[in-house]
Scaffold this motif. Structure first.
Motif, mmCIF file in Angstrom:
data_model
loop_
_atom_site.group_PDB
_atom_site.id
_atom_site.type_symbol
_atom_site.label_atom_id
_atom_site.label_comp_id
_atom_site.label_asym_id
_atom_site.label_seq_id
_atom_site.Cartn_x
_atom_site.Cartn_y
_atom_site.Cartn_z
ATOM 1 N N ARG A 152 0.840 -1.194 0.000
ATOM 2 C CA ARG A 152 0.000 0.000 0.000
ATOM 3 C C ARG A 152 0.873 1.241 0.000
ATOM 4 N NH1 ARG A 152 -4.397 -1.268 4.750
ATOM 5 N NH2 ARG A 152 -5.150 -3.205 3.851
ATOM 6 N N GLU A 153 0.335 2.310 -0.549
ATOM 7 C CA GLU A 153 1.002 3.614 -0.490
ATOM 8 C C GLU A 153 -0.060 4.696 -0.621
ATOM 9 O OE1 GLU A 153 3.344 5.820 0.688
ATOM 10 O OE2 GLU A 153 4.724 4.328 -0.122
ATOM 11 N N SER A 154 0.208 5.820 0.006
ATOM 12 C CA SER A 154 -0.724 6.943 -0.016
ATOM 13 C C SER A 154 0.041 8.240 -0.174
ATOM 14 C CB SER A 154 -1.513 7.028 1.299
ATOM 15 O OG SER A 154 -2.132 5.816 1.608
ATOM 16 N N ALA A 155 -0.647 9.231 -0.710
ATOM 17 C CA ALA A 155 -0.113 10.590 -0.796
ATOM 18 C C ALA A 155 -1.225 11.540 -0.373
ATOM 19 C CB ALA A 155 0.341 10.909 -2.215
ATOM 20 N N VAL A 156 -0.840 12.557 0.387
ATOM 21 C CA VAL A 156 -1.787 13.583 0.819
ATOM 22 C C VAL A 156 -1.224 14.935 0.397
ATOM 23 C CG1 VAL A 156 -2.947 14.671 2.788
ATOM 24 C CG2 VAL A 156 -2.545 12.188 2.795
ATOM 25 N N ARG A 157 -2.036 15.675 -0.347
ATOM 26 C CA ARG A 157 -1.661 17.011 -0.821
ATOM 27 C C ARG A 157 -2.675 18.003 -0.247
ATOM 28 N NH1 ARG A 157 0.645 19.405 -5.898
ATOM 29 N NH2 ARG A 157 1.308 17.287 -6.395
ATOM 30 N N ARG A 158 -2.182 18.972 0.482
ATOM 31 C CA ARG A 158 -3.059 20.012 1.027
ATOM 32 C C ARG A 158 -3.227 21.123 -0.004
ATOM 33 N NH1 ARG A 158 -1.211 22.073 6.628
ATOM 34 N NH2 ARG A 158 0.668 22.492 5.451
ATOM 35 N N ARG A 159 -4.448 21.609 -0.104
ATOM 36 C CA ARG A 159 -4.723 22.658 -1.078
ATOM 37 C C ARG A 159 -3.924 23.923 -0.775
ATOM 38 N NH1 ARG A 159 -10.573 23.623 -3.673
ATOM 39 N NH2 ARG A 159 -9.942 25.068 -5.304
ATOM 40 N N GLU A 160 -3.753 24.228 0.498
ATOM 41 C CA GLU A 160 -3.038 25.455 0.844
ATOM 42 C C GLU A 160 -1.543 25.372 0.554
ATOM 43 O OE1 GLU A 160 -1.940 25.159 5.564
ATOM 44 O OE2 GLU A 160 -3.916 25.909 5.035
ATOM 45 N N LYS A 161 -1.028 24.168 0.389
ATOM 46 C CA LYS A 161 0.387 23.975 0.024
ATOM 47 C C LYS A 161 0.446 23.069 -1.196
ATOM 48 C CE LYS A 161 2.479 24.885 4.398
ATOM 49 N NZ LYS A 161 3.740 24.778 5.075
ATOM 50 N N ASP A 162 -0.164 23.531 -2.273
ATOM 51 C CA ASP A 162 -0.328 22.749 -3.492
ATOM 52 C C ASP A 162 0.960 22.749 -4.309
ATOM 53 O OD1 ASP A 162 -1.336 21.336 -5.572
ATOM 54 O OD2 ASP A 162 -2.840 22.799 -6.171
ATOM 55 N N SER A 163 1.880 21.873 -3.919
ATOM 56 C CA SER A 163 3.182 21.780 -4.571
ATOM 57 C C SER A 163 3.658 20.331 -4.500
ATOM 58 C CB SER A 163 4.179 22.700 -3.852
ATOM 59 O OG SER A 163 5.496 22.374 -4.210
ATOM 60 N N ASP A 164 4.320 19.882 -5.564
ATOM 61 C CA ASP A 164 4.849 18.513 -5.578
ATOM 62 C C ASP A 164 5.827 18.268 -4.438
ATOM 63 O OD1 ASP A 164 3.355 17.794 -7.779
ATOM 64 O OD2 ASP A 164 4.995 18.046 -9.219
ATOM 65 N N THR A 165 6.471 19.305 -3.946
ATOM 66 C CA THR A 165 7.438 19.138 -2.861
ATOM 67 C C THR A 165 6.787 19.113 -1.491
ATOM 68 O OG1 THR A 165 7.846 21.514 -2.711
ATOM 69 C CG2 THR A 165 9.276 20.239 -4.194
ATOM 70 N N GLU A 166 5.492 19.356 -1.407
ATOM 71 C CA GLU A 166 4.777 19.399 -0.128
ATOM 72 C C GLU A 166 3.841 18.207 0.068
ATOM 73 O OE1 GLU A 166 5.137 21.570 2.357
ATOM 74 O OE2 GLU A 166 6.606 22.802 1.289
ATOM 75 N N VAL A 167 3.993 17.162 -0.731
ATOM 76 C CA VAL A 167 3.119 15.996 -0.672
ATOM 77 C C VAL A 167 3.660 15.018 0.370
ATOM 78 C CG1 VAL A 167 2.162 14.060 -1.974
ATOM 79 C CG2 VAL A 167 2.420 16.297 -3.065
ATOM 80 N N LEU A 168 2.801 14.628 1.291
ATOM 81 C CA LEU A 168 3.160 13.660 2.332
ATOM 82 C C LEU A 168 2.844 12.260 1.810
ATOM 83 C CD1 LEU A 168 3.941 13.125 5.320
ATOM 84 C CD2 LEU A 168 1.514 13.361 5.853
ATOM 85 N N THR A 169 3.789 11.321 1.978
ATOM 86 C CA THR A 169 3.549 9.946 1.543
ATOM 87 C C THR A 169 3.766 8.976 2.694
ATOM 88 O OG1 THR A 169 5.835 9.630 0.806
ATOM 89 C CG2 THR A 169 4.258 10.399 -0.852
ATOM 90 N N GLY A 170 3.116 7.830 2.592
ATOM 91 C CA GLY A 170 3.279 6.774 3.576
ATOM 92 C C GLY A 170 2.248 5.691 3.337
ATOM 93 N N PRO A 171 2.534 4.471 3.757
ATOM 94 C CA PRO A 171 1.616 3.359 3.483
ATOM 95 C C PRO A 171 0.341 3.375 4.324
ATOM 96 C CG PRO A 171 3.487 2.598 4.747
ATOM 97 C CD PRO A 171 3.764 4.031 4.389
#
Length: 187
Positions: A152-171
């Motif tokens: 499994r893997e997940s990514a969370v992108r917040r609208r207020e920090k909408d940048s590829d470098t601000e994406v949190l990942t984890g299973p």
């Protein structure tokens, strides 16, 4: 020399696991489409197998021999409007050629510090309204992927920090959705 297609975010180049790279690729693709979009479902197929078994599709997806090995996301038709996500997912049965699946969707989230402030006894619609009106709410896009083997893997992108470098990942960022997607591979 880096053979990753130019539309793949730099963060995906750095990801060690193929599933993490795929989740980041999907997240970046959907981010390019903008916010306020419906949920999107993707089949995940082995890139090498796709080139051999479906050369025409591989060509349309621009997967030539230099394309990175791993997983190729194939966007599926739109989810049916008005059908709850859990009910829709219960209707899916993937063919053997599909190694996994991924789903992106937008949600409102509250920080963990607010959990104790949630009023008791709210109906689902009342809770949704309460969250949508809360001053600490955050709009997020969730991308969750699972493989047949249980990875499994997940990514969370917040609208207020909408940048590829601000994406949190984890299973384990969105375990309930990961379980629901994994259930689409159970017989």
């Amino acid at each position: 020399m880096d053979n990753t297609p130019p539309d793949v975010p730099a963060s995906a180049h750095l990801a060690a696991q193929p599933l993490t790279r795929t989740v980041l690729e999907i997240d970046s693709y959907v981010a390019g489409l903008g916010w306020d979009r419906p949920a999107q479902l993707f089949a995940l197929v082995d890139t090498a197998r796709l080139r051999v078994e479906e050369p025409g599709l591989a060509e349309r997806l621009d997967l030539d021999e230099t394309a990175e090995e791993g997983l190729t996301p194939v966007e599926q038709d739109e989810l049916p409007p008005g059908v709850p996500l859990d009910e829709f997912l219960a209707t899916i049965a993937w063919p053997d050629a599909v190694a996994g699946c991924a789903l992106t969707l937008e949600r409102l989230m509250l920080p963990p510090s607010v959990e104790g402030a949630v009023p008791e006894g709210l109906s689902e619609s009342e809770l949704t309204r309460w969250v949508s009106e809360h001053p600490q709410r955050q709009e997020v896009r969730l991308t969750v992927a699972v493989l047949r083997d249980g990875a499994r893997e997940s990514a969370v992108r917040r609208r207020e920090k909408d940048s590829d470098t601000e994406v949190l990942t984890g299973p384990d960022l969105v375990p309930g959705l990961a379980r629901a997607l994994a259930a689409t591979f159970e017989e």
